[in-house]
Design an enzyme around this catalytic site. Structure first.
Site, PDB file in Angstrom:
ATOM      1  N   ARG A 144       0.901  -1.719   0.219  1.00 15.76           N
ATOM      2  CA  ARG A 144      -0.001   0.112   0.311  1.00 15.76           C
ATOM      3  C   ARG A 144       0.935   1.129  -0.156  1.00 15.76           C
ATOM      4  O   ARG A 144       0.792   1.794   0.305  1.00 15.76           O
ATOM      5  CB  ARG A 144      -0.754  -0.178   1.496  1.00 15.76           C
ATOM      6  CG  ARG A 144      -2.077  -1.567   0.955  1.00 15.76           C
ATOM      7  CD  ARG A 144      -3.089  -1.164   2.721  1.00 15.76           C
ATOM      8  NE  ARG A 144      -1.704  -1.711   3.215  1.00 15.76           N
ATOM      9  CZ  ARG A 144      -2.365  -2.435   4.574  1.00 15.76           C
ATOM     10  NH1 ARG A 144      -3.801  -1.431   5.263  1.00 15.76           N
ATOM     11  NH2 ARG A 144      -1.456  -2.583   5.465  1.00 15.76           N
ATOM     12  N   ARG A 145       2.192   1.236  -0.391  1.00 16.49           N
ATOM     13  CA  ARG A 145       3.199   1.834  -0.596  1.00 16.49           C
ATOM     14  C   ARG A 145       3.693   2.507  -2.252  1.00 16.49           C
ATOM     15  O   ARG A 145       4.749   2.643  -1.610  1.00 16.49           O
ATOM     16  CB  ARG A 145       4.628   1.763   0.242  1.00 16.49           C
ATOM     17  CG  ARG A 145       3.666   1.457   1.903  1.00 16.49           C
ATOM     18  CD  ARG A 145       4.630   1.187   2.738  1.00 16.49           C
ATOM     19  NE  ARG A 145       4.375   0.647   4.162  1.00 16.49           N
ATOM     20  CZ  ARG A 145       3.809   0.553   4.991  1.00 16.49           C
ATOM     21  NH1 ARG A 145       3.493  -0.411   3.837  1.00 16.49           N
ATOM     22  NH2 ARG A 145       3.696   0.702   5.911  1.00 16.49           N
ATOM     23  N   CYS A 164       0.420  21.205 -10.448  1.00 18.18           N
ATOM     24  CA  CYS A 164      -1.331  20.609 -10.243  1.00 18.18           C
ATOM     25  C   CYS A 164      -2.024  19.084 -10.082  1.00 18.18           C
ATOM     26  O   CYS A 164      -2.279  18.880  -8.884  1.00 18.18           O
ATOM     27  CB  CYS A 164      -1.992  21.064 -11.492  1.00 18.18           C
ATOM     28  SG  CYS A 164      -2.019  22.636 -11.674  1.00 18.18           S
ATOM     29  N   ARG A 184      -4.137  19.641  -7.172  1.00 18.25           N
ATOM     30  CA  ARG A 184      -4.687  20.664  -6.350  1.00 18.25           C
ATOM     31  C   ARG A 184      -5.820  21.841  -6.703  1.00 18.25           C
ATOM     32  O   ARG A 184      -6.125  21.956  -5.852  1.00 18.25           O
ATOM     33  CB  ARG A 184      -3.441  21.147  -5.745  1.00 18.25           C
ATOM     34  CG  ARG A 184      -2.964  21.955  -7.071  1.00 18.25           C
ATOM     35  CD  ARG A 184      -1.555  22.715  -6.607  1.00 18.25           C
ATOM     36  NE  ARG A 184      -0.407  23.295  -7.781  1.00 18.25           N
ATOM     37  CZ  ARG A 184      -1.071  24.363  -8.112  1.00 18.25           C
ATOM     38  NH1 ARG A 184      -2.447  25.341  -8.093  1.00 18.25           N
ATOM     39  NH2 ARG A 184      -0.734  24.916  -9.620  1.00 18.25           N
ATOM     40  N   SER A 185      -5.353  22.096  -8.056  1.00 20.61           N
ATOM     41  CA  SER A 185      -6.863  22.297  -9.390  1.00 20.61           C
ATOM     42  C   SER A 185      -6.868  21.780  -9.960  1.00 20.61           C
ATOM     43  O   SER A 185      -5.883  20.944 -10.741  1.00 20.61           O
ATOM     44  CB  SER A 185      -5.697  23.930  -8.597  1.00 20.61           C
ATOM     45  OG  SER A 185      -4.478  24.204  -9.547  1.00 20.61           O
ATOM     46  N   ASP A 187      -8.725  23.603 -14.183  1.00 17.42           N
ATOM     47  CA  ASP A 187      -9.686  24.087 -14.559  1.00 17.42           C
ATOM     48  C   ASP A 187     -10.896  22.851 -15.779  1.00 17.42           C
ATOM     49  O   ASP A 187     -10.222  22.018 -16.767  1.00 17.42           O
ATOM     50  CB  ASP A 187      -8.689  24.956 -16.241  1.00 17.42           C
ATOM     51  CG  ASP A 187      -9.778  26.213 -16.341  1.00 17.42           C
ATOM     52  OD1 ASP A 187     -10.197  25.894 -16.994  1.00 17.42           O
ATOM     53  OD2 ASP A 187      -9.169  27.020 -16.836  1.00 17.42           O
TER      54      ASP A 187
END
Length: 219
Positions: A144-145, A164, A184-185, A187
């Protein structure tokens, strides 16, 4: 209508109905013509799931002929070439972020190509993040790593744009490969299709790489 079409429409409706306005927050982005704030409406915590075994997440609402080519080109530039040089990218989607040295700084492919000392079942090995993912998927698939991280705080100052799409986690469950991408973001209108195609293409690329390595090991 594809599942990707449905996700796209639902997310856009949610943004319009319940989105937060950036007006008055001194946003970084500016319009090129008059340098005024390029404000936006956003929501928090969007999650989309796709099963590429059932359907490739193709958005059919718009012409995708060039978008999917750019997405595959970008994913190979980052994950296979592990490059930050725009001359090694066939499209021009990163041109505006290139510095005088012709790179985007220590971002994306540069981070994936950095060597680290990884603790493995075969002892300490020097590998980059991509090779570590492939090693673990082949030799320790229940781990799981199995992760990558592009948001290297020590070198953010040396990146022309902070990533991003900044991390991935790879999981194998009942012989099926799962990939989680964190951003993180994003468009929705310009980058959503590109990111969607790119990350699903990277899943296919990694599967192909594992099969290729397994064949080479067995011959």
């Amino acid at each position: 209508m594809t599942q990707a079409d449905k996700h796209f429409i639902e997310t856009c409706k949610e943004i319009i109905k319940n989105g937060y306005s950036s007006e008055g927050t001194n946003v970084r982005t500016r319009w090129a013509d008059d340098n005024s704030e390029a404000n936006y409406i956003s929501i928090v915590g969007v999650s989309n799931k796709y099963d590429v075994g059932e359907e490739f997440p193709m958005i059919t609402l718009r012409n995708n002929s060039k978008t999917i080519q750019k997405a595959i080109d970008e994913i190979l530039w980052i994950w296979q070439k592990k490059s930050n040089k725009i001359e090694e990218l066939n499209s021009h989607i990163w041109d505006q972020w290139a510095g005088e040295d012709g790179t985007i700084g220590k971002a994306y492919g540069y981070q994936l190509g950095k060597k680290y000392q990884f603790k493995t079942k075969d002892g300490i090995q020097s590998m980059d993040q991509v090779d570590n993912v492939l090693y673990l998927l082949k030799n320790d698939p229940s781990s799981r790593r199995i992760m990558t991280n592009l948001f290297n705080h020590e070198e953010l100052k040396d990146m022309n744009l902070e990533p991003c799409a900044y991390s991935t986690q790879w999981l194998v469950k009942e012989g099926k490969l799962h990939l989680i991408l964190n951003q993180r973001s994003q468009d929705m209108l310009t980058a959503n299709r590109l990111e969607c195609y790119a990350i699903c293409s990277s899943t296919i690329y990694v599967c192909s790489s594992i099969r290729a390595r397994s064949r080479n090991t067995n011959t």
